[in-house]
Design a protein around this motif. Structure first.
Motif, short mmCIF file in Angstrom:
data_model
loop_
_atom_site.label_atom_id
_atom_site.label_comp_id
_atom_site.label_asym_id
_atom_site.label_seq_id
_atom_site.Cartn_x
_atom_site.Cartn_y
_atom_site.Cartn_z
N GLY A 17 0.79 -1.23 0.00
CA GLY A 17 0.00 0.00 0.00
C GLY A 17 0.82 1.27 0.00
O GLY A 17 0.32 2.32 -0.41
N LYS A 20 -2.38 -1.96 -5.67
CA LYS A 20 -1.94 -1.94 -4.28
C LYS A 20 -2.72 -2.98 -3.48
O LYS A 20 -3.93 -2.94 -3.41
CB LYS A 20 -2.14 -0.55 -3.71
CG LYS A 20 -1.22 0.45 -4.37
CD LYS A 20 -1.30 1.80 -3.73
CE LYS A 20 -0.35 2.74 -4.47
NZ LYS A 20 -0.39 4.09 -3.89
N GLY A 21 -2.01 -3.90 -2.88
CA GLY A 21 -2.66 -5.02 -2.22
C GLY A 21 -2.68 -4.94 -0.71
O GLY A 21 -2.79 -5.95 -0.06
N GLU A 48 0.06 -9.26 3.29
CA GLU A 48 -1.24 -9.49 2.66
C GLU A 48 -1.08 -9.51 1.13
O GLU A 48 -1.70 -10.32 0.44
CB GLU A 48 -2.15 -8.34 3.08
CG GLU A 48 -3.59 -8.72 3.22
CD GLU A 48 -4.40 -7.51 3.67
OE1 GLU A 48 -3.81 -6.53 4.17
OE2 GLU A 48 -5.61 -7.56 3.51
N ASN A 54 0.41 -12.77 0.07
CA ASN A 54 -0.58 -13.85 0.18
C ASN A 54 -1.57 -13.80 -0.97
O ASN A 54 -2.02 -14.81 -1.48
CB ASN A 54 -1.33 -13.75 1.49
CG ASN A 54 -0.44 -14.06 2.66
OD1 ASN A 54 0.66 -14.57 2.48
ND2 ASN A 54 -0.88 -13.75 3.86
N ARG A 55 -1.92 -12.58 -1.37
CA ARG A 55 -2.83 -12.39 -2.48
C ARG A 55 -2.23 -13.04 -3.73
O ARG A 55 -2.91 -13.73 -4.48
CB ARG A 55 -3.02 -10.88 -2.67
CG ARG A 55 -4.06 -10.46 -3.62
CD ARG A 55 -5.42 -10.94 -3.25
NE ARG A 55 -5.87 -10.43 -1.96
CZ ARG A 55 -7.01 -10.82 -1.40
NH1 ARG A 55 -7.77 -11.69 -2.00
NH2 ARG A 55 -7.37 -10.35 -0.24
N ILE A 58 -0.03 -15.42 -3.76
CA ILE A 58 0.03 -16.87 -3.57
C ILE A 58 -1.35 -17.49 -3.81
O ILE A 58 -1.48 -18.54 -4.44
CB ILE A 58 0.54 -17.21 -2.15
CG1 ILE A 58 1.99 -16.76 -2.00
CG2 ILE A 58 0.41 -18.70 -1.87
CD1 ILE A 58 2.55 -16.92 -0.62
N LEU A 59 -2.39 -16.81 -3.32
CA LEU A 59 -3.74 -17.35 -3.46
C LEU A 59 -4.22 -17.35 -4.91
O LEU A 59 -5.13 -18.09 -5.25
CB LEU A 59 -4.73 -16.54 -2.61
CG LEU A 59 -4.67 -16.81 -1.11
CD1 LEU A 59 -5.62 -15.92 -0.36
CD2 LEU A 59 -5.00 -18.27 -0.83
N ARG A 98 8.52 -17.47 2.50
CA ARG A 98 7.17 -17.85 2.08
C ARG A 98 7.02 -17.69 0.56
O ARG A 98 6.47 -18.55 -0.12
CB ARG A 98 6.12 -17.02 2.80
CG ARG A 98 4.71 -17.39 2.39
CD ARG A 98 3.67 -16.56 3.05
NE ARG A 98 3.54 -16.87 4.47
CZ ARG A 98 2.76 -16.18 5.30
NH1 ARG A 98 2.07 -15.17 4.85
NH2 ARG A 98 2.69 -16.51 6.57
N ALA A 144 0.65 -9.84 13.37
CA ALA A 144 -0.12 -10.73 12.50
C ALA A 144 -0.64 -9.99 11.27
O ALA A 144 -0.92 -10.59 10.25
CB ALA A 144 -1.29 -11.34 13.27
N THR A 145 -0.78 -8.67 11.37
CA THR A 145 -1.38 -7.94 10.26
C THR A 145 -0.51 -6.82 9.71
O THR A 145 -0.94 -6.05 8.87
CB THR A 145 -2.72 -7.30 10.69
OG1 THR A 145 -2.49 -6.46 11.82
CG2 THR A 145 -3.74 -8.35 11.03
#
Lengths: 494, 344
Positions: B25, B49-50, B55, B58-59, B61-62, B82, B156-157
């Motif tokens: 971001g 911008k994710g 996050e 991960n976006r 990766i998903l 990761r 965590a975030t």
């Protein structure tokens, strides 16, 4: 005909719900499940979700019950209030969350900061569900007058009459309304995510965090399983409590204008978060959101929201009609078809990612999720109207030579058109405000209005916050307006 | 003539191939640089911008298999493992690699190339501490006079939150870091979701009530740069380097890109001298190139001596557990002993 419709619904449910959930189940039951259950932190999240659901149900009912008894009487503007009371239920969660922030957040209008407190979350739950509970309780409250009067004539004291006649008649409805509020709050996502902070994360929020930030599939699945089990139990209970349908009764003696003023004040206060939102919306913020380069611009988000809603409705409409037609005759299908209402949108999104990896990042998944989450609302509105049709009409059509198909589309459907419109309004509102599944399945270029709000809220400067408020106000207006146009406050659903 | 030129530009734009870059971001670069790149290559840049760095990754990766972008920029060394394990990146030996600082080349398979680096560090509000003593060492933060003064990010975030957590692990060790956090918790440490919430909402410089915040060593310089002459000296400062955490941000080409050549050009461009020299005042990180000059305002952002580093393998193996244990102690209020006992 009903069999064909039933097959269609079952096929869709199988692909769009049960198979993905099965994948979650398979993942969650394994190693992750034991590990997750051994972790007290997750139990705390679970207990808080339970507490949140139960407390909200209790608070909502204790407000809705006296209200229902008031609404048995005739008074000026009664219909208007009744129509308005359902408005919050169709408002997207980020809108409501922002309304509360504008009023009671840090730098809120009232100067009291309740951000990240239990009180704010409970307020939001009552705001959401009061109208729903009122709608469910009202017919029974009206209906109670007659037997209560009979009991009084037979010599019972008012207290005894209420205890021995009123309460037993009321209890099943009270229970089912409470359970419904519990179901909605227990799996709440938007409000706790945006207002609760880490302390008051519900199971649903925890699942999202585990997935989006940590990619912990097995733990997320285990929690999802726990949630589905709880919701299924509640759902079974809900089916047990299905009260007898009450015929619409006449209203009691009128109340004076004073009551109207009092109730008007009550609703004004209840809607304070909405006023807060509208009061704090600035045209300048709307303009800057429109041309924003920093975030998703408003035209793109608005276009996405409208486009996706229209596309998803194309799928939800035939599904809803097919389900309503089939569920009329088949109790099992009726129960199965309710499932999407109870399963969390985040779980649906998660299930899709697991079940259809080759479709990850395709629009089809998102639209399927929307249709899945919206069609039961549509069908629930349609079903009572279909059941209420005298079967002789259909027989007449058949005797005159119409095929079952033709009879359904030419006779039954036109007769229940008002109910269909109400259901459509509800489905539309649900899709426009969808948050959980969208957040999981999102691609940046698909940012919808709800996500545009969330995106700005993630960066709490003054400008993004104001832009978020403006978008929320716009979304509230669109949902409210579309809902009003389609439903006109009839609210023939339940 | 002019009309023909306008038409040519229009056609070039209409047929230009689009290259999508997934970023965190806080991505930002000079618009002129981007326009120049688009003119020279005929490619059109689109930045997605994710959200937070983790996050965003991960976006990617998903959506593996149907990637949402051609290039991903902004995942850091705490998430490097990761990204590599998820196997979403293509190797690319950019010709610019020889110009980069060798210490930053953490991925020998050249799937993740360093773009910039910096340090996550504790900042303090100078005005607040004018007449009050500053904490001298990390352990001082748990003393009663510093209770309710610190805001951190949820690891965590938030990636600075995770970096700070790792700094405490490096500083106090596996046995001690939870005790440190338990004392911070008892002292009323505040946990924010992400960096901007912590800095712009809770930090005293922006009308919050916390004069200590987890931020970057370059933040004081950024305050001067953006103040438009209001500050000659930074209004904030860095605290002890023992809790500063070294962070490298990477770029990589996403597997499944439909425009490999274009993606390579974007990577080369990000590592080119003009972009590298633009990074300090846009994203407030140090350039990865050896020959990139730093802007004058970076005199307020000296590299911290004695900052902590963790072995990337240790970070990869323990990241999830550290976050989980931190959550138990800080957010849930469990005792460090109970959490340590649960390890076995």
């Amino acid at each position: 005909m009903a069999r064909l419709a039933g097959l269609f619904v079952l096929l869709f449910l199988g692909l769009a719900l049960f198979y993905p959930l099965g994948r979650i189940l398979a993942l969650g039951v394994g190693e992750g499940f034991a590990q997750t259950l051994a972790n007290p932190y997750y139990w705390e999240r679970y207990l808080w979700s339970l507490e949140y659901g139960l407390l909200s149900a209790f608070l909502t009912l204790s407000l809705a019950l006296p209200l229902a008894f008031l609404f048995r009487r005739q008074f000026p503007l009664r219909e208007v209030f009744l129509a308005l009371s359902i408005l919050p239920f169709v408002l997207p969660t980020p809108v409501v969350a922002l309304g509360f922030l504008a009023l009671l957040g840090p730098r809120g209008l009232l100067g009291v900061d309740l951000y990240g407190t239990k009180a704010l979350l409970l307020l939001a739950a009552v705001f959401y569900n009061l109208g729903l509970a009122l709608r469910i309780l009202l017919p029974v409250a009206v209906h109670l007058a007659e037997p209560m009067r009979a009991a009084r004539v037979l010599g019972a004291t008012p207290f005894r009459a209420f205890l021995r006649v009123g309460l037993p008649l009321l209890l099943p409805t009270l229970g089912s309304a409470g359970l419904l509020v519990f179901l909605y709050t227990f799996s709440a996502f938007g409000v706790p995510l945006l207002l609760g902070g880490p302390r008051y994360a519900t199971l649903e929020v925890e699942v999202y965090t585990l997935l989006a930030h940590r990619l912990a599939f097995s733990e997320a699945s285990a929690l999802m399983l726990l949630q589905i089990l709880t919701l299924s139990l509640a759902l079974l209970l809900y089916r047990q409590l299905q009260p007898h349908p009450f015929a619409p009764g006449g209203l009691l003696s009128p109340l004076s204008w004073a009551w109207t003023v009092g109730l008007g004040t009550f609703f004004l206060l209840l809607y304070a978060p909405l006023w807060g939102l509208l009061l704090r919306t600035e045209t300048a913020a709307l303009v800057s959101a429109w041309t924003s380069e920093e975030f998703t611009s408003l035209p793109l988000a608005l276009g996405n929201s409208l486009r996706f809603t229209a596309l998803a409705l194309l799928l939800a409409l035939p599904l809803g009609i097919a389900y309503a037609a089939a569920a009329q005759k088949n109790r099992l299908l009726d129960l199965l078809g309710l499932f999407p209402l109870m399963v969390s949108p985040v779980a649906v999104g998660l299930g899709y990612l697991l079940a259809y990896p080759s479709f990850r990042g395709s629009l089809g998944l998102l639209l399927t999720a929307y249709a899945l989450l919206a069609y039961p609302l549509l069908a629930r509105a349609l079903l009572p109207a279909l059941k209420g049709l005298p079967p002789s009409l259909l027989w007449a059509a058949r005797v005159l030579g119409a095929t079952p198909f033709r009879a359904f589309f030419r006779v039954e459907l036109p007769l229940v058109f008002p109910a269909l419109r109400s259901g459509l309004a509800l489905a539309l509102a649900a899709i426009l405000g969808e948050f959980g599944a969208t957040l999981v399945l999102w691609r940046p270029e698909w940012t919808t209005l709800t996500l545009a709000i969330q995106e700005r809220l993630g960066r709490p400067g003054e400008v993004p916050f104001k832009e978020a408020l403006a978008i929320a106000a716009l979304l509230a207006l669109i949902s409210g307006l579309l809902f009003y146009l389609l439903d006109r406050g009839r609210g023939r659903w339940g | 003539m002019l009309r023909a030129f306008a038409l040519a530009v229009f056609l070039a734009l209409a047929f230009a191939q689009e290259i999508a870059v997934l970023t965190h971001g806080s991505f930002s670069l000079d618009k002129n640089l981007m326009a120049q790149f688009e003119r020279e290559t005929g490619l059109r840049l689109r930045f997605l911008k994710g959200g937070d760095a983790g996050e965003t990754l991960n976006r990617a990766i998903l959506t593996k298999g149907a990637p949402i972008a051609d290039v991903i920029y902004g995942f850091d060394n705490t998430f490097l493992s990761r990204a590599l394990e998820a196997d979403i990146l293509l190797p690319y030996r950019s010709p610019e690699i020889r110009n980069l600082k060798a210490t930053l080349l953490l991925d020998p398979s050249f799937r993740a190339l360093p773009v910039d680096y910096g340090w996550v560090s504790l900042n303090h509000d100078r005005a607040y501490f004018k007449d009050r003593p500053l904490p001298k060492a990390p352990a001082d933060l748990t003393r009663p006079e510093y209770a309710r003064l610190l805001v951190v990010q949820n690891p965590a975030t938030s990636s600075p939150g995770l970096s700070f957590l790792m700094a405490t692990v490096a500083r106090f060790g596996e046995d001690g870091y939870l005790d440190f956090w338990a004392r911070l918790r008892d002292g009323g440490v505040r946990v924010a979701k992400g960096w901007s919430e912590a800095y712009y909402t809770h930090f005293t410089l922006y009308k919050g009530d916390r004069p200590l915040v987890v931020s970057y060593t370059t933040s004081p310089a950024a305050e001067v740069y953006y103040s438009e002459g209001k500050y000659q000296e930074p209004p904030t400062g860095n605290l002890f380097p023992e809790l500063a955490f070294f962070q490298v941000e990477f770029v990589g080409i996403l597997k499944g890109t439909k425009n490999l050549e274009g993606a390579k050009r974007v990577v080369d461009w990000l590592l080119s001298k003009p972009v590298q020299e633009n990074i300090p005042t846009e994203m407030w990180m140090y350039p990865a190139r050896r020959d990139a000059a730093l802007p004058p305002v970076f005199r307020f952002a000296p590299e911290p001596l004695g900052s902590v580093r963790l072995d990337p393998r240790a970070m990869a193996q323990n990241r999830e557990r550290w976050i989980e244990e931190w959550t138990k102690v800080v957010l849930q209020g469990q005792s460090p002993e109970a959490v340590r006992r649960g390890r076995r």
